[in-house]
Design an enzyme around this catalytic site. Structure first.
Site, short mmCIF file in Angstrom:
data_model
loop_
_atom_site.label_atom_id
_atom_site.label_comp_id
_atom_site.label_asym_id
_atom_site.label_seq_id
_atom_site.Cartn_x
_atom_site.Cartn_y
_atom_site.Cartn_z
N ARG A 65 -32.28 -14.20 2.08
CA ARG A 65 -32.13 -15.21 2.59
C ARG A 65 -31.53 -16.60 1.68
O ARG A 65 -29.96 -17.13 1.91
CB ARG A 65 -33.33 -16.56 3.83
N GLU A 85 -33.07 -24.57 19.09
CA GLU A 85 -32.27 -23.61 18.97
C GLU A 85 -31.16 -23.26 20.36
O GLU A 85 -30.18 -23.01 20.18
CB GLU A 85 -33.12 -22.66 18.54
N PHE A 137 -36.48 -17.76 16.88
CA PHE A 137 -36.48 -18.80 17.64
C PHE A 137 -34.94 -18.30 17.97
O PHE A 137 -33.96 -18.56 19.27
CB PHE A 137 -37.25 -19.65 16.87
N ASP A 142 -48.03 -17.35 7.37
CA ASP A 142 -47.47 -17.83 8.94
C ASP A 142 -48.15 -16.95 10.15
O ASP A 142 -47.82 -17.87 11.32
CB ASP A 142 -45.82 -18.11 9.35
N ARG A 154 -37.55 -13.15 4.25
CA ARG A 154 -38.14 -14.21 3.40
C ARG A 154 -38.67 -13.45 1.94
O ARG A 154 -38.35 -14.52 0.97
CB ARG A 154 -39.43 -14.91 4.48
#
Lengths: 312, 280
Positions: free
Chosen positions: A10, A58, A83, A117, A167
């Protein structure tokens, strides 16, 4: 091999956008309140006048990107993979895919390596969703250098592209001085004739370590880095099927709909050989440190090596 | 506008309605009700308001129109054909296999279509993107998005509305064809979409309410929208679904149904009579 340097793809994505924007005034970047996470904030700092935060919306972001592209801009729209491709799937299909607009969609925090998460954010379906849209190019770069080149290639390509971003900071194993990226062309990282391992994205380096370890144990495995899921490199798959007779795929994605099934479709129609899929086995992820989760799901080097050994 | 201009617009709108019925009848399917309610506004846009050139449909400096309520494309196709973007004959093969004119707008194959649309709620977002591009590039073109009232039940409409006012897109005009009916019944019964004007006002829009069949009101509203600075404009146009064909007017059932041969003849006779009266 280049000197090890851990960096999340990323972050490489954000850096690549800045590099490209220097020479290309038509690039605009959209985000949905996740600029700090998707790393479009790197672009935002350098080019604030060409960065637009669409807020936590989004579907609208994808539609805005479509309108920008229809008016001649080259928008990169970023959010979490969940998303960008999940919530906004229908906007991607109808507002971007159907009119084949020049929109680049970046989905970060893909796979279980999102970590803590947990399942709601661990998107293991994005490659499957994006593959089903006619004309959509689907890229899943494996390290920093590959991401830089993939973003450039996505910009150069006139049409919709999905780019998967990770990530987790990972090793950069490609040699930047001896690397070239071409959409739809897999890269052979290790030669071998006993079996072919085809991996994609964040787990390519894990597969590389597994294959090298197996070589020391006398298993001569071929390893292909399949950075483009669509259009898939049929030639490299058929050649591998013919020469090694068995294929094992490795992906940080549901084994339904991802790399494994894309490879199996090619072999079954052209050169039927056994294809085994290593990946997330049709279950949801859960919370935990990314590295621990990869080990738990058998997607670290040790897990991949064990599974390959069992399948031989 | 003077009387002769007004009469010309009315005649053109009547022709748009004739070709709308022609298209839907030949297709044996499609959406006449909302096409007819929107016909006057589309006519005004293409024959008076917008800077478009049928000979150069991709001109980067042109005004853009996004039919967010994409199912009402029969009227849009009629307006585009009458404007000269393609031959009216194309309308007779609407929705047929191999036809240029798809059941919902397809920007890739139909000259004059600025955005593919049809999945409700999505067109307004694309219109926002086009308006933003104009701002970024210092272009003076305007962007028009037409929405249905039922369409405003889609959450994306409000995501886009928030975005449009946050980005101060004063080059964007949203027109809501408020005919009060949707597939399952009246908009009031299905979703209770009341106080739409207040909703748009609270989302930061300049709001103008008009009669969507009154060309002078349409003209005044669009003229005012051009003077509004730093915020988008929403024109909420009260209309009659099925307008111009007596048996279709204000009937839920004519949302998405083609007339049979007798109904087709009745509709064409009525519209031709209206046209003849105007020409007299």
């Amino acid at each position: 091999m280049a000197e090890s340097k851990k960096i999340a793809t990323r972050e490489s994505f954000g850096m690549a956008l800045c590099e490209l924007a220097k020479d290309h005034k038509d690039i605009v970047v959209l985000d949905a309140d996740l600029a700090a996470a998707t790393k479009t904030e790197i672009f935002k700092k350098a080019y604030p006048e060409r960065f637009f935060d669409c807020g936590i919306a989004e579907g609208n972001m994808i539609g805005v990107a479509a309108g920008l592209a229809a008016a001649g801009m080259v928008p990169f729209a970023a959010s979490f993979a969940m998303f960008a491709t999940g919530r906004a799937y229908e906007q991607v299909r109808n507002s971007v895919g159907y009119p084949h607009l020049n929109v680049k969609i970046a989905g970060s925090h893909a796979g279980i390596s999102v970590g803590e998460d947990g399942a709601t954010h661990q998107c293991c379906e994005d490659l499957a969703l994006m593959r089903t849209i006619p004309g959509m190019v689907v890229l899943n770069p494996a390290d920093h250098y590959e991401m830089i080149e993939a973003v450039k290639a996505a910009y150069a390509y006139n049409g919709p592209v999905y780019i998967r971003l990770g990530r987790l900071a990972i090793e950069s194993f490609n040699d930047p001085d001896n690397y070239s990226f071409e959409i739809g062309k897999g890269i052979t990282l290790e030669e071998g004739d006993d079996v072919t391992v085809i991996a994609t994205g964040l787990v390519v380096y894990e597969a590389l370590k597994a294959v090298r370890s197996l070589k020391e144990k006398g298993v001569n495995a071929r390893l292909i880095n399949m950075h483009t899921i669509k259009p898939i490199d049929k030639d490299i798959i058929i050649k591998a099927a013919k020469e090694t007779g068995k294929i094992i795929t490795v992906e940080e994605h549901n084994i339904i709909g991802g790399l494994g099934e894309a490879v199996a479709a090619v072999t079954s129609e052209n050169c039927p050989v056994p294809v085994y899929r290593i990946g997330v086995e049709d279950v949801f992820g859960h919370s935990g440190p990314a590295v621990g989760l990869l080990a738990e799901f058998g997607l670290d080097a040790a897990g991949i090596e064990k599974k390959i050994s069992e399948l031989l | 506008m003077d009387k002769s201009e007004l009469l010309e617009l009315k005649k053109t709108a009547c022709n748009v309605r004739l070709w709308t019925i022609e298209g839907v009848f030949n297709a044996k399917s499609g959406h006449p009700g909302g096409s007819l309610s929107a016909a006057d506004m589309m006519t005004y846009l293409y024959f008076k308001e917008m800077n478009v050139d049928p000979k150069n449909p991709k001109d980067p400096k042109r005004d853009r129109f996004v039919l967010s309520k994409g199912h009402c494309c029969p009227a849009l196709y009629a307006a585009l054909a009458l404007k000269g973007f393609f031959p009216t004959d194309e309308i007779k093969s609407l929705r047929h296999i191999g036809a240029m004119l798809q059941g919902h707008p397809d920007m890739k194959h139909t000259p004059g279509i600025d955005m593919s649309s049809g999945s409700l709620g999505q067109g307004i977002s694309a219109a926002c993107g086009m308006a933003l591009a104009a701002k970024l590039n210092g272009e003076s073109y305007r962007v028009y998005a037409m929405l249905g009232d039922g369409e405003c039940e889609e959450g994306q409409v409000w995501e886009a509305a928030m975005f449009a006012s946050h980005m101060k897109l004063d080059n964007l005009t949203v027109m809501v064809d408020f005919n009060g009916l949707q597939i399952d019944g009246t908009v009031a019964d299905v979703a209770g979409l009341d106080k739409l004007d207040e909703k748009f006002t609270s989302f930061g829009f300049e709001v103008i309410k008009i009669d969507g069949h009154d060309f002078e009101q349409i003209e005044a509203a669009l003229a005012k929208a051009k003077t509004v600075k730093n915020k988008p404009t929403a024109i909420i146009a009260a209309t009659v679904k099925g307008k111009g064909v007596s048996y279709m007017e204000n009937k839920v059932g004519w949302h998405g149904k083609a007339p049979n041969a007798d109904e087709y003849q009745t509709a064409m006779d009525e519209l031709r009579a209206q046209l003849k009266a105007m020409e007299a």
